[in-house]
Each structure stands twice: as structure tokens, then as C-alpha cells.
Enzyme design. Structure first.
Site, PDB file in Angstrom:
ATOM      1  N   GLN A 109       0.829  -1.210   0.000  1.00  0.00           N
ATOM      2  CA  GLN A 109       0.000   0.000   0.000  1.00  0.00           C
ATOM      3  C   GLN A 109       0.867   1.265   0.000  1.00  0.00           C
ATOM      4  O   GLN A 109       0.599   2.208  -0.744  1.00  0.00           O
ATOM      5  CB  GLN A 109      -0.926  -0.003   1.237  1.00  0.00           C
ATOM      6  CG  GLN A 109      -1.946   1.119   1.204  1.00  0.00           C
ATOM      7  CD  GLN A 109      -2.710   1.276   2.524  1.00  0.00           C
ATOM      8  OE1 GLN A 109      -2.438   0.595   3.509  1.00  0.00           O
ATOM      9  NE2 GLN A 109      -3.656   2.192   2.543  1.00  0.00           N
ATOM     10  N   ASP A 133      10.509  -6.419  -3.987  1.00  0.00           N
ATOM     11  CA  ASP A 133       9.439  -7.084  -3.234  1.00  0.00           C
ATOM     12  C   ASP A 133       9.676  -8.584  -3.363  1.00  0.00           C
ATOM     13  O   ASP A 133      10.415  -9.033  -4.243  1.00  0.00           O
ATOM     14  CB  ASP A 133       8.052  -6.701  -3.798  1.00  0.00           C
ATOM     15  CG  ASP A 133       6.941  -6.864  -2.767  1.00  0.00           C
ATOM     16  OD1 ASP A 133       6.431  -5.850  -2.265  1.00  0.00           O
ATOM     17  OD2 ASP A 133       6.574  -8.029  -2.445  1.00  0.00           O
ATOM     18  N   ILE A 134       9.010  -9.338  -2.515  1.00  0.00           N
ATOM     19  CA  ILE A 134       9.081 -10.802  -2.636  1.00  0.00           C
ATOM     20  C   ILE A 134       8.121 -11.283  -3.722  1.00  0.00           C
ATOM     21  O   ILE A 134       8.216 -12.394  -4.205  1.00  0.00           O
ATOM     22  CB  ILE A 134       8.758 -11.460  -1.267  1.00  0.00           C
ATOM     23  CG1 ILE A 134       9.271 -12.888  -1.192  1.00  0.00           C
ATOM     24  CG2 ILE A 134       7.266 -11.384  -0.951  1.00  0.00           C
ATOM     25  CD1 ILE A 134       9.196 -13.468   0.209  1.00  0.00           C
ATOM     26  N   ARG A 135       7.184 -10.392  -4.113  1.00  0.00           N
ATOM     27  CA  ARG A 135       6.199 -10.751  -5.143  1.00  0.00           C
ATOM     28  C   ARG A 135       6.796 -10.608  -6.540  1.00  0.00           C
ATOM     29  O   ARG A 135       7.705  -9.820  -6.762  1.00  0.00           O
ATOM     30  CB  ARG A 135       4.991  -9.818  -5.069  1.00  0.00           C
ATOM     31  CG  ARG A 135       4.085 -10.122  -3.910  1.00  0.00           C
ATOM     32  CD  ARG A 135       2.781  -9.377  -4.087  1.00  0.00           C
ATOM     33  NE  ARG A 135       2.672  -8.262  -3.169  1.00  0.00           N
ATOM     34  CZ  ARG A 135       1.694  -7.363  -3.206  1.00  0.00           C
ATOM     35  NH1 ARG A 135       0.776  -7.426  -4.147  1.00  0.00           N
ATOM     36  NH2 ARG A 135       1.633  -6.387  -2.330  1.00  0.00           N
ATOM     37  N   ASP A 173      13.808 -10.993  -1.062  1.00  0.00           N
ATOM     38  CA  ASP A 173      13.165 -11.451   0.174  1.00  0.00           C
ATOM     39  C   ASP A 173      13.957 -10.815   1.315  1.00  0.00           C
ATOM     40  O   ASP A 173      15.142 -11.109   1.503  1.00  0.00           O
ATOM     41  CB  ASP A 173      13.237 -12.988   0.235  1.00  0.00           C
ATOM     42  CG  ASP A 173      12.645 -13.538   1.525  1.00  0.00           C
ATOM     43  OD1 ASP A 173      12.426 -12.756   2.478  1.00  0.00           O
ATOM     44  OD2 ASP A 173      12.417 -14.762   1.577  1.00  0.00           O
ATOM     45  N   TYR A 201       2.200  -8.050  16.098  1.00  0.00           N
ATOM     46  CA  TYR A 201       2.594  -6.907  15.274  1.00  0.00           C
ATOM     47  C   TYR A 201       3.223  -5.822  16.156  1.00  0.00           C
ATOM     48  O   TYR A 201       4.298  -5.309  15.864  1.00  0.00           O
ATOM     49  CB  TYR A 201       1.342  -6.365  14.576  1.00  0.00           C
ATOM     50  CG  TYR A 201       1.563  -5.192  13.649  1.00  0.00           C
ATOM     51  CD1 TYR A 201       2.286  -5.328  12.474  1.00  0.00           C
ATOM     52  CD2 TYR A 201       0.998  -3.949  13.945  1.00  0.00           C
ATOM     53  CE1 TYR A 201       2.447  -4.258  11.613  1.00  0.00           C
ATOM     54  CE2 TYR A 201       1.159  -2.880  13.083  1.00  0.00           C
ATOM     55  CZ  TYR A 201       1.881  -3.036  11.912  1.00  0.00           C
ATOM     56  OH  TYR A 201       2.038  -1.976  11.059  1.00  0.00           O
ATOM     57  N   LYS A 230       6.957  -4.166  16.311  1.00  0.00           N
ATOM     58  CA  LYS A 230       7.171  -2.732  16.064  1.00  0.00           C
ATOM     59  C   LYS A 230       7.970  -2.089  17.201  1.00  0.00           C
ATOM     60  O   LYS A 230       8.882  -1.296  16.943  1.00  0.00           O
ATOM     61  CB  LYS A 230       5.832  -2.011  15.853  1.00  0.00           C
ATOM     62  CG  LYS A 230       5.180  -2.323  14.509  1.00  0.00           C
ATOM     63  CD  LYS A 230       6.070  -1.966  13.331  1.00  0.00           C
ATOM     64  CE  LYS A 230       5.411  -2.184  11.991  1.00  0.00           C
ATOM     65  NZ  LYS A 230       6.356  -2.057  10.852  1.00  0.00           N
TER      66      LYS A 230
HETATM   67  N1  LIG Z   1      -0.672   0.754   5.781  1.00  0.00           N
HETATM   68  C1  LIG Z   1      -0.813   1.185   7.027  1.00  0.00           C
HETATM   69  O1  LIG Z   1      -1.916   1.610   7.428  1.00  0.00           O
HETATM   70  C2  LIG Z   1       0.388   1.194   7.942  1.00  0.00           C
HETATM   71  C3  LIG Z   1       0.267   1.819   9.189  1.00  0.00           C
HETATM   72  C4  LIG Z   1       1.346   1.794  10.073  1.00  0.00           C
HETATM   73  C5  LIG Z   1       2.549   1.233   9.678  1.00  0.00           C
HETATM   74  N2  LIG Z   1       2.656   0.631   8.465  1.00  0.00           N
HETATM   75  C6  LIG Z   1       3.926  -0.024   8.129  1.00  0.00           C
HETATM   76  O2  LIG Z   1       4.413   0.403   6.863  1.00  0.00           O
HETATM   77  C7  LIG Z   1       5.090  -0.675   6.204  1.00  0.00           C
HETATM   78  C8  LIG Z   1       4.475  -0.911   4.831  1.00  0.00           C
HETATM   79  O3  LIG Z   1       3.091  -1.098   4.994  1.00  0.00           O
HETATM   80  P1  LIG Z   1       2.097  -1.371   3.773  1.00  0.00           P
HETATM   81  O4  LIG Z   1       0.755  -0.926   4.214  1.00  0.00           O
HETATM   82  O5  LIG Z   1       2.678  -0.868   2.508  1.00  0.00           O
HETATM   83  O6  LIG Z   1       2.089  -2.981   3.806  1.00  0.00           O
HETATM   84  P2  LIG Z   1       1.542  -3.975   2.676  1.00  0.00           P
HETATM   85  O7  LIG Z   1       1.149  -5.225   3.380  1.00  0.00           O
HETATM   86  O8  LIG Z   1       0.565  -3.310   1.796  1.00  0.00           O
HETATM   87  O9  LIG Z   1       2.864  -4.252   1.826  1.00  0.00           O
HETATM   88  C9  LIG Z   1       3.942  -4.975   2.344  1.00  0.00           C
HETATM   89  C10 LIG Z   1       4.742  -5.520   1.184  1.00  0.00           C
HETATM   90  O10 LIG Z   1       5.805  -6.303   1.737  1.00  0.00           O
HETATM   91  C11 LIG Z   1       5.974  -7.433   0.897  1.00  0.00           C
HETATM   92  N3  LIG Z   1       6.646  -8.496   1.671  1.00  0.00           N
HETATM   93  C12 LIG Z   1       6.117  -9.333   2.588  1.00  0.00           C
HETATM   94  N4  LIG Z   1       7.065 -10.164   3.040  1.00  0.00           N
HETATM   95  C13 LIG Z   1       8.209  -9.852   2.403  1.00  0.00           C
HETATM   96  C14 LIG Z   1       9.534 -10.340   2.438  1.00  0.00           C
HETATM   97  N5  LIG Z   1       9.887 -11.376   3.224  1.00  0.00           N
HETATM   98  N6  LIG Z   1      10.460  -9.771   1.647  1.00  0.00           N
HETATM   99  C15 LIG Z   1      10.131  -8.742   0.839  1.00  0.00           C
HETATM  100  N7  LIG Z   1       8.890  -8.225   0.743  1.00  0.00           N
HETATM  101  C16 LIG Z   1       7.940  -8.784   1.524  1.00  0.00           C
HETATM  102  C17 LIG Z   1       4.576  -7.818   0.448  1.00  0.00           C
HETATM  103  O11 LIG Z   1       4.605  -8.591  -0.740  1.00  0.00           O
HETATM  104  C18 LIG Z   1       3.936  -6.440   0.258  1.00  0.00           C
HETATM  105  O12 LIG Z   1       4.056  -5.998  -1.075  1.00  0.00           O
HETATM  106  C19 LIG Z   1       4.981  -1.873   7.153  1.00  0.00           C
HETATM  107  O13 LIG Z   1       6.130  -1.940   7.962  1.00  0.00           O
HETATM  108  C20 LIG Z   1       3.780  -1.530   8.012  1.00  0.00           C
HETATM  109  O14 LIG Z   1       3.844  -2.151   9.274  1.00  0.00           O
HETATM  110  C21 LIG Z   1       1.597   0.608   7.587  1.00  0.00           C
END
Ligand SMILES: NC(=O)c1ccc[n+]([C@@H]2O[C@H](COP(=O)([O-])OP(=O)(O)OC[C@H]3O[C@@H](n4cnc5c(N)ncnc54)[C@H](O)[C@@H]3O)[C@@H](O)[C@H]2O)c1
Length: 319
Positions: free
Chosen positions: A12, A34-36, A53, A142, A146
Site C-alpha cells: 500500500q 518485493d518478494i512478489r 526477500d 505486530y 514494532k
Molecule cells: N498501511 C498502514 O496503514 C500502515 C500503518 C502503520 C505502519 N505501516 C507499516 O508500513 C510498512 C508498509 O506497509 P504497507 O501498508 O505498505 O504494507 P503492505 O502489506 O501493503 O505491503 C507490504 C509488502 O511487503 C511485501 N513483503 C512481505 N514479506 C516480504 C519479504 N519477506 N520480503 C520482501 N517483501 C515482503 C509484500 O509482498 C507487500 O508488497 C509496514 O512496515 C507496516 O507495518 C503501515
């Protein structure tokens, strides 16, 4: 920041942070990872892209060496609801990934951005205007990852002088990529359902108040803290940042100003409700304002208007 690596770039935040960084520093300077797997038709948009990864140190090291990376935005992580479903995987990905990123950063003199979360707080934290420095006893996996991540980033700075920086994000609302398994996902889903069906069933109680932010402000926060004058930083990591605080009911009322037929029902998901109940209502972001001039742009009314306009355009383009 001259050569940047973004991990978890397809999520996101990354889906919008990568273009924002490329607009600022140049396309070739920002390596998305990304891992994807990127679909063939999307490869041009993502390029330069590498599959990495973040739990695999060798893979991180290879891309850092190959592209002479000096700054890593480490976004790869499991979010709150997914982490409760799979706590063991969450520990491996969230802690194992961060540790390896920090180790590569230490050896290659990279700066690191680490996004923490309101999930780093817990039920014993003051709930309203939660201070920057306060009790942190989260009750979710989680949250545990954090808080530990915040401390590990502090440690790598004081012990090894790695330039670690970060913010504690509230729930993020955006329209480019779907939300990735968090407790605040309702605040994204509600806009899709409002436009498609004029109805939404919230998985949080109508009066569940949480801190929130619109994605453009979240991107400003990430870039702002990394560009900040280091001499002014007292905290470095885990800055509270916030833009607004609302309940599902208040968000539905704001959407109704634009779509009067919109109706919201509630069917509580006990797991996500319990997580939400353990989090603050609102954060005190005065440290970020004082140390690097943080200031959000969007409030609830402006965000709702912009979300509906942008999402409607996106949905009709893909129809
Ligand atoms: N979106 C929110 O509301 C929010 C709020 C607070 C903090 N955060 C933090 O921001 C960061 C990003 O959040 P986001 O919302 O983009 O998350 P998301 O889940 O949308 O995206 C995370 C991405 O990480 C990738 N991923 C998962 N495991 C992996 C691995 N082993 N190696 C490489 N890539 C991997 C996934 O494929 C995905 O594309 C995270 O640390 C999250 O905790 C997000």
C-alpha cells in the site's frame, strides 16, 4: 539520498512511495523490490525492480552492492491482522527482515527508514494525545515487532552510527494499492464499497476511534524525516505523526455528504476489534513538528473529497 532501495515496494505504501521518490530523485536512482513477482505487463512501470526477500541477507546485500545503494526504505512486513493470524511468520518477516536490513546497512553505510505504527502502543498506553515517549506494552505480535524494531533501530544508531530514522504511522487511507491486512483497512474498503454499492459493512464498531492519515501526508512524512537536518533530531526513530482521528460512523457521515444514499452496517470482527481497542485514539505529534517541521495537509473532509474523486476515476477507467 542518492541511490535508494525500497523493500516491500508493491504494498500500500510502496506503490506510492516509489513514484514519489522517483519524481524527486530520478527514476534510475530508486530501486523497487518485493518478494512478489511483477506481472509482465507491469514490468515497465516498476523498472528498475529486483525480487528481494528481506529475510535473506544475501539477496539484500546483492542489490545494495549492485546498485551502490546508500538509503533503504524498509517497508516489507506483515500487518497487524495478518500478524495475529500468523504470529510465527510475522516474527520472522518483521524482526528477521529488519535485523538483516540493518546488518547490511551497517556494513555498507546505508541510512534506513523504518515505519513503526500506532500498533507499537498497547492498552496501558495513554489513549488520547498519546505522548511521543510513553508506556509501550502492546498485546499483539505486530506491536511486539514494532516496539522491538524501534529499539533495534535506536540501537544500530547509538552503537554503530547507522543513520536510522522513522515514524509511527496511524492507519493509512489510499486508493492506488489495496490495504494489506491491517486493522484500519475498513477506512480504505469503505470508499470502494461506497462507490460500487452505496453500502458497507464495517468490521469495527461504529464508535471505534483511531488515528488516521491520507497517503500524500504519509509520503511527506517518510521523505521529510529522511531529509531532516540530523543536528535537529533528538528522537530519530519512531516519531509520532498524525493527521486526523475518526470513527467508522464519522467517516460514513462524511462520505454521505457526497453520496447521500450511502449506508453503513456493522458486523464486528472480534480479532480486529480487540486490536483496535488496544490502540490509541489520537497521537501527540509535537516532537515531529518541533524536530523536522512535520505538518499534515489533509483532514477528514479534504481526504474524503479527494479519495472519492480519485477512486471514482480509477474505478471507471478500469470498468
Ligand atoms: N498501511 C498502514 O496503514 C500502515 C500503518 C502503520 C505502519 N505501516 C507499516 O508500513 C510498512 C508498509 O506497509 P504497507 O501498508 O505498505 O504494507 P503492505 O502489506 O501493503 O505491503 C507490504 C509488502 O511487503 C511485501 N513483503 C512481505 N514479506 C516480504 C519479504 N519477506 N520480503 C520482501 N517483501 C515482503 C509484500 O509482498 C507487500 O508488497 C509496514 O512496515 C507496516 O507495518 C503501515
Amino acid at each position: 539520498m542518492k541511490r535508494i532501495l525500497v523493500t516491500g515496494a508493491m504494498g500500500q505504501i510502496g506503490s506510492e512511495l516509489v513514484p514519489a521518490l522517483r519524481a524527486r530523485y530520478g527514476r534510475e536512482q530508486v530501486i523497487a523490490s518485493d518478494i512478489r513477482v511483477v506481472a509482465d505487463q507491469d514490468l515497465d512501470a516498476w523498472r528498475p525492480f529486483r525480487m528481494v526477500d528481506s529475510t535473506q541477507r544475501r539477496q539484500i546485500q546483492e542489490v545494495v552492492s549492485r546498485f551502490e545503494i546508500d538509503t533503504i526504505f524498509h517497508l516489507a512486513s506483515l500487518l497487524s491482522a495478518t500478524s495475529e493470524e500468523k504470529p510465527h511468520v510475522a516474527w520472522d518477516v518483521n524482526m528477521g527482515g529488519l535485523y538483516r536490513v540493518l546488518e547490511v546497512a551497517r556494513e555498507n553505510r546505508c541510512a534506513v527508514f523504518f515505519p513503526s505504527s500506532i500498533g507499537a502502543f498497547g492498552p496501558t498506553t495513554p489513549k488520547t494525545r498519546t505522548p511521543q515517549d510513553t508506556v509501550q506494552r502492546p498485546t499483539t505480535m505486530y506491536g511486539v515487532t514494532k516496539v522491538a524494531g524501534e529499539l533495534l533501530c535506536d540501537y544500530y544508531h547509538t552503537r554503530f552510527r547507522v543513520d536510522t530514522r522513522g515514524v509511527r504511522y496511524p492507519g493509512l487511507v489510499s486508493y492506488v494499492a489495496p490495504a494489506g491486512g491491517g486493522t484500519t483497512d475498513y477506512a480504505v474498503e469503505i470508499f470502494y464499497e461506497a462507490l460500487r454499492h452505496r453500502r458497507y459493512t464495517s468490521f469495527l464498531r461504529a464508535d471505534s476511534r483511531l488515528d488516521m492519515m491520507y497517503m500524500p501526508d504519509a509520503l511527506e512524512a517518510a521523505i521529510g524525516v529522511m531529509e531532516a537536518d540530523p543536528d535537529r533530531l533528538v528522537h530519530r526513530n519512531a516519531f509520532n505523526v498524525t493527521a486526523m482521528s475518526f470513527t467508522p460512523e464519522e467517516l460514513a457521515a462524511e462520505i454521505r455528504k457526497h453520496l447521500p444514499q450511502f449506508a453503513m452496517e456493522v458486523r464486528v470482527d472480534p480479532t480486529r476489534q480487540a486490536i483496535a481497542d488496544s490502540w490509541p485514539d489520537s497521537l501527540d505529534d509535537s516532537a515531529a513538528r518541533a524536530e523536522w517541521d512535520w505538518e499534515p495537509t489533509y483532514d477528514l473532509a479534504e481526504m474524503t473529497k479527494d479519495m472519492l474523486e480519485k477512486l471514482e476515476a480509477k474505478l471507471s477507467a478500469s470498468a
